[in-house]
Design a protein around this motif. Structure first.
Motif: not given
Ligand code: NAD
Length: 457
Positions: A443-446
């Motif tokens: 993460p962060p996976y965005e």
């Protein structure tokens, strides 16, 4: 009750001594010597329990386990080597290995028909895999059970390998304890009890059970040899083999000829009166004798065409062949486990296949036929633990063939590497260096999903 022995075995296991391959090899050699040194005593015990002919004791109880030990000693280093495993390219750089490791303290419970071999053969796998073990031979073969106990007292430290004598109560006390594996040989009813007890402790089980093993006989055979092998395999140990052909499914075109040949073989093997033959065993106890005699009394339209004589005091039942049996006869409702051979004829092989498949999955299946298409068909269309084409029983003696049942005839297998595997856990380990640490996984996976799809999808 046995908590102390189990506790001591756990302590010994924790020392890590059983993980050394030279230690395991040494113990296997000790076991082999113990067997060879006690050969005469083993023969005597089996004679006392089952009137087992010396030659049958030698082949089915002694040589078999000695060969298993030799095979294990020869292969143990190889079996114990961690095996490399392939890894997906996405994880590179990395390596992966599968490490066999012993389970810990295991319990082996045996049956009475091959009372020596049935506890020693699984023990070989347990030792080879690096476990401590408790074995409980069948109390019903009491002389052999006594002898096993004596041998183990003499040759092994109880905190490593222990033999415990006793019957149902002892068995139940043992089953109430926590083991790392339970290996059971016996009947289906007790198999369920064992599995239930094991479930309470979440202990994995191997169940070596029985069942009705069919023997299919086609027309494309050498009838004399087929008859000889069938007669030998059925009446070996007076039919008290989990692997014995329970009943014959015979092509009706050759049925009468085959029966004539079987009759002749019986005369050759055991003479005019098998009760006088030194080569014919007895029924283990009165309970089993009565059960078998009741099958003979309780026939509907079936006819005894060979044998049928019984002597209660000696627990003798002549080699017996029954024709025209029906599935309603008591003899066809459960595993026979004695010297009674029912015959069922078929006109088309499909009938034989349907009969086999309508019954619970058997421990063994035997086919007598030289017809390769038929051999393939039977292997493809029927389910069974293991078996032979054109012979009986002998697949059991080959260490490279895993032995075990399927469905009602058992769970799991042993002999050779299969025995090592049964008593091992395979630990998978993936190893990575610190080199390259792709942040895509974290993460962060965005915004990472489409790339993850492309790489892993
Ligand atoms: P069994 O099931 O009566 O007894 C086997 C063992 O279980 C004995 O050690 C006995 O003390 C113990 N036991 C009996 N009742 C128990 C209970 N209520 N709770 C806990 N433990 C109990 O079997 P058996 O009569 O000794 O042997 C005959 C059966 O074994 C046949 O069905 C035969 O096909 C099968 N068998 C299978 C194999 C195989 O390799 N698959 C080999 C030999 C025999």
């Amino acid at each position: 009750m046995f908590a102390e022995t189990i506790h001591n075995q756990r302590d010994f296991f924790q020392t890590g001594k059983t993980k050394d391959i030279p230690f395991r090899i040494q113990q296997l050699k000790t076991l082999k010597h113990a067997i060879i040194d006690h050969e005469a005593a083993i023969f005597n015990a089996l004679k006392a329990d089952l009137n087992k002919p010396l030659e049958e004791s030698f082949t089915a109880e002694i040589v078999l386990v000695v060969k298993e030990i030799q095979y294990a000693i020869k292969n143990i280093k190889n079996w114990n080597k961690p095996k490399k495993a392939q890894i997906p390219w996405q994880f590179i750089p990395a390596s992966a290995k599968i490490y066999p490791e012993p389970l810990g303290v295991v319990l082996i419970i045996g049956a009475w028909n091959y009372p020596f071999q049935l506890v020693i053969a699984p023990l070989i796998g347990a030792i080879a895999a690096g476990n401590c073990a408790i074995i409980k031979p069948s109390e019903i073969a009491s002389q052999t059970s006594n002898l096993i106990f004596e041998i183990f007292e003499k040759y092994f430290d109880k905190s490593y390998l222990a033999a415990i004598e006793g019957g149902v109560e002892t068995s139940q006390h043992l089953l109430a304890e926590k083991f790392d594996h339970i290996f059971f040989t016996g009947g289906n009813a007790v198999g369920k009890i064992v599995m239930e007890a094991a479930a309470k402790q979440l202990t994995p089980v191997t169940l070596e059970l029985g069942g009705k093993s069919p023997c299919i006989v086609d027309t494309d055979i050498d009838i004399k040899i087929a008859a000889r092998r069938i007669t030998w395999g059925k009446f070996f140990n007076a039919g008290q083999s989990c692997l014995a052909p329970d009943y014959l499914l015979v092509d009706r075109k050759i049925k009468n000829n085959l029966l004539d040949e079987i009759k002749q073989c019986l005369q050759e093997f055991y003479g005019e009166n098998p009760a006088k033959s030194p080569d014919y065993a007895r029924i283990i106890n009165q309970k089993q004798f009565d059960r078998l005699v009741n099958y003979l009394k309780d026939l509907k339209d079936a006819k005894i065409i060979i044998g049928g004589e019984t002597t209660s005091e000696e627990r003798y039942i002549a080699p017996t062949v029954i024709d025209s049996v029906s599935w309603e006869d008591a003899v066809m409702q459960e595993e026979i486990f004695g010297p009674i051979l029912p015959i069922i004829e078929f006109t088309d092989i499909k009938e034989a296949v349907n009969i086999v498949n309508s019954q619970p999955k058997p421990l063994a299946l035997y086919l007598f036929s030289q017809n390769k298409t038929l051999q393939k068909q039977i292997i493809r269309e029927t389910v069974f633990g293991g078996g032979c084409i054109n012979h009986i029983l002998i697949h059991y003696t080959v260490p490279s063939l895993p032995f075990g049942g399927t469905g009602n005839s058992g769970i799991g297998s042993y002999h050779g590497k299969a025995g090592f595997d049964t008593f091992s856990h395979y630990k998978s380990v993936l190893k990575k260096p610190f080199l390259l640490d792709v942040k895509l996984l974290y993460p962060p996976y965005e915004g990472k999903l489409s790339l993850l799809r492309r790489i892993f999808g």
